[in-house]
Design a protein around this motif. Structure first.
Motif, PDB file in Angstrom:
ATOM      1  N   ILE A  15       0.864  -1.174   0.000  1.00 56.98           N
ATOM      2  CA  ILE A  15       0.000   0.000   0.000  1.00 56.98           C
ATOM      3  C   ILE A  15       0.900   1.223   0.000  1.00 56.98           C
ATOM      4  O   ILE A  15       1.779   1.347   0.848  1.00 56.98           O
ATOM      5  N   VAL A  16       0.687   2.112  -0.962  1.00 51.87           N
ATOM      6  CA  VAL A  16       1.456   3.351  -1.015  1.00 51.87           C
ATOM      7  C   VAL A  16       0.540   4.470  -0.539  1.00 51.87           C
ATOM      8  O   VAL A  16      -0.516   4.724  -1.127  1.00 51.87           O
ATOM      9  N   PHE A  17       0.953   5.119   0.530  1.00 54.99           N
ATOM     10  CA  PHE A  17       0.184   6.221   1.109  1.00 54.99           C
ATOM     11  C   PHE A  17       0.837   7.522   0.685  1.00 54.99           C
ATOM     12  O   PHE A  17       1.954   7.828   1.086  1.00 54.99           O
ATOM     13  N   ASN A  19       0.301  11.410   0.910  1.00 54.04           N
ATOM     14  CA  ASN A  19      -0.467  12.405   1.646  1.00 54.04           C
ATOM     15  C   ASN A  19      -1.119  13.432   0.728  1.00 54.04           C
ATOM     16  O   ASN A  19      -2.255  13.820   0.933  1.00 54.04           O
ATOM     17  N   LYS A  20      -0.410  13.886  -0.311  1.00 55.24           N
ATOM     18  CA  LYS A  20      -0.953  14.884  -1.237  1.00 55.24           C
ATOM     19  C   LYS A  20      -2.240  14.372  -1.879  1.00 55.24           C
ATOM     20  O   LYS A  20      -3.226  15.097  -1.985  1.00 55.24           O
ATOM     21  N   PHE A  21      -2.239  13.114  -2.298  1.00 59.90           N
ATOM     22  CA  PHE A  21      -3.430  12.532  -2.921  1.00 59.90           C
ATOM     23  C   PHE A  21      -4.584  12.487  -1.923  1.00 59.90           C
ATOM     24  O   PHE A  21      -5.710  12.859  -2.252  1.00 59.90           O
ATOM     25  N   VAL A  22      -4.305  12.056  -0.705  1.00 56.87           N
ATOM     26  CA  VAL A  22      -5.353  11.975   0.321  1.00 56.87           C
ATOM     27  C   VAL A  22      -5.919  13.361   0.611  1.00 56.87           C
ATOM     28  O   VAL A  22      -7.135  13.541   0.715  1.00 56.87           O
ATOM     29  N   MET A  23      -5.056  14.365   0.718  1.00 57.28           N
ATOM     30  CA  MET A  23      -5.516  15.734   0.979  1.00 57.28           C
ATOM     31  C   MET A  23      -6.361  16.266  -0.175  1.00 57.28           C
ATOM     32  O   MET A  23      -7.360  16.955   0.046  1.00 57.28           O
ATOM     33  N   ILE A  76       3.953   1.788   2.399  1.00 59.48           N
ATOM     34  CA  ILE A  76       5.039   2.663   1.955  1.00 59.48           C
ATOM     35  C   ILE A  76       4.524   4.091   2.027  1.00 59.48           C
ATOM     36  O   ILE A  76       3.518   4.430   1.412  1.00 59.48           O
ATOM     37  N   VAL A  77       5.222   4.927   2.811  1.00 55.94           N
ATOM     38  CA  VAL A  77       4.830   6.331   2.957  1.00 55.94           C
ATOM     39  C   VAL A  77       5.968   7.178   2.397  1.00 55.94           C
ATOM     40  O   VAL A  77       6.961   7.428   3.080  1.00 55.94           O
ATOM     41  N   PRO A  78       5.837   7.649   1.135  1.00 56.44           N
ATOM     42  CA  PRO A  78       6.912   8.454   0.553  1.00 56.44           C
ATOM     43  C   PRO A  78       7.022   9.819   1.223  1.00 56.44           C
ATOM     44  O   PRO A  78       6.047  10.340   1.762  1.00 56.44           O
ATOM     45  N   SER A  81       5.244  13.147  -3.109  1.00 57.40           N
ATOM     46  CA  SER A  81       4.853  12.399  -4.307  1.00 57.40           C
ATOM     47  C   SER A  81       5.976  12.283  -5.334  1.00 57.40           C
ATOM     48  O   SER A  81       5.902  11.446  -6.224  1.00 57.40           O
ATOM     49  N   MET A  82       7.033  13.097  -5.216  1.00 58.73           N
ATOM     50  CA  MET A  82       8.123  13.066  -6.191  1.00 58.73           C
ATOM     51  C   MET A  82       9.402  12.431  -5.630  1.00 58.73           C
ATOM     52  O   MET A  82      10.380  12.269  -6.347  1.00 58.73           O
TER      53      MET A  82
END
Length: 195
Positions: A15-17, A19-23, A76-78, A81-82
């Motif tokens: 699972i890739v989390f 944060n930008k996408f969730v926000m 996985i928490v990057p 996003s980049m």
């Protein structure tokens, strides 16, 4: 004797989390405030129905035997996003098993007091700083060495009339663990939290 038996074995999920996408998803859903209010009202009604159903369920003392082994997800928490820098949370293996025991006491209707004894184990759980290329890990620096957690849960399924055992009795054991945190680990954690 059980009413239902469930056996489940699964493999690992990644699972890739981001944060930008969730926000962004949360900001988009804020546009639907009226719909959220209606859902909240429906949720309250559903919660009341669920509470009533749970009370009914408790009186019936349905027995579901569990034998579950889940190769838990790797999260996985990057850093952003980049970025290739990420935190890796490996939840290891989750095992849930239970059994039923008759407490030796019977009510006026001749029904026995039943205890549901459940064992929950999280083994080989770890936390690491990783350098990723897509979903592939190029390098890993382990911060939390693999750790095991055991929980024992005993539920009194006859709590409405049998008071010789608590409604729920929980005990747990967290084995000793090693947490090694370098400056790079700390920097990555703070970057993930801030970005």
């Amino acid at each position: 004797v059980v009413d239902t038996s469930i056996t489940l074995n699964t493999g690992t999920m990644k699972i890739v989390f981001v944060n930008k996408f969730v926000m962004n998803v949360l900001a988009f859903t804020d546009n639907f405030q009226k719909a959220k209010d209606k859902l909240a009202e429906a949720g309250t009604a559903a919660a009341e129905q669920a509470a009533k159903a749970a009370q009914d369920f408790r009186h019936r003392a349905t027995r579901v035997q569990l034998d579950i082994s889940l190769k838990a997800p790797v999260i996985i928490v990057p850093q952003n996003s980049m970025s290739n820098n990420a935190l890796l949370v490996d939840l290891g293996l989750i095992t849930v098993k239970n059994s039923f025991e008759i407490a030796g006491t019977y009510n006026e209707a001749g029904l026995p007091a039943v205890l549901d004894k459940m064992n929950i184990e999280l083994s080989a759980m770890k936390l690491a700083r990783a350098n990723m290329l897509g979903l592939e890990m190029r390098a890993e620096c382990c911060m939390l060495q693999p750790v095991n957690i055991r929980l024992g849960l005993v539920r009194n399924l006859s709590a409405g009339w049998y008071h010789g055992h608590p409604d729920i009795d929980v005990d747990g054991k967290l084995e000793s663990f090693t947490l090694e945190l370098s400056q790079g680990d700390f920097t990555t954690i703070m970057s993930v939290l801030n970005e």
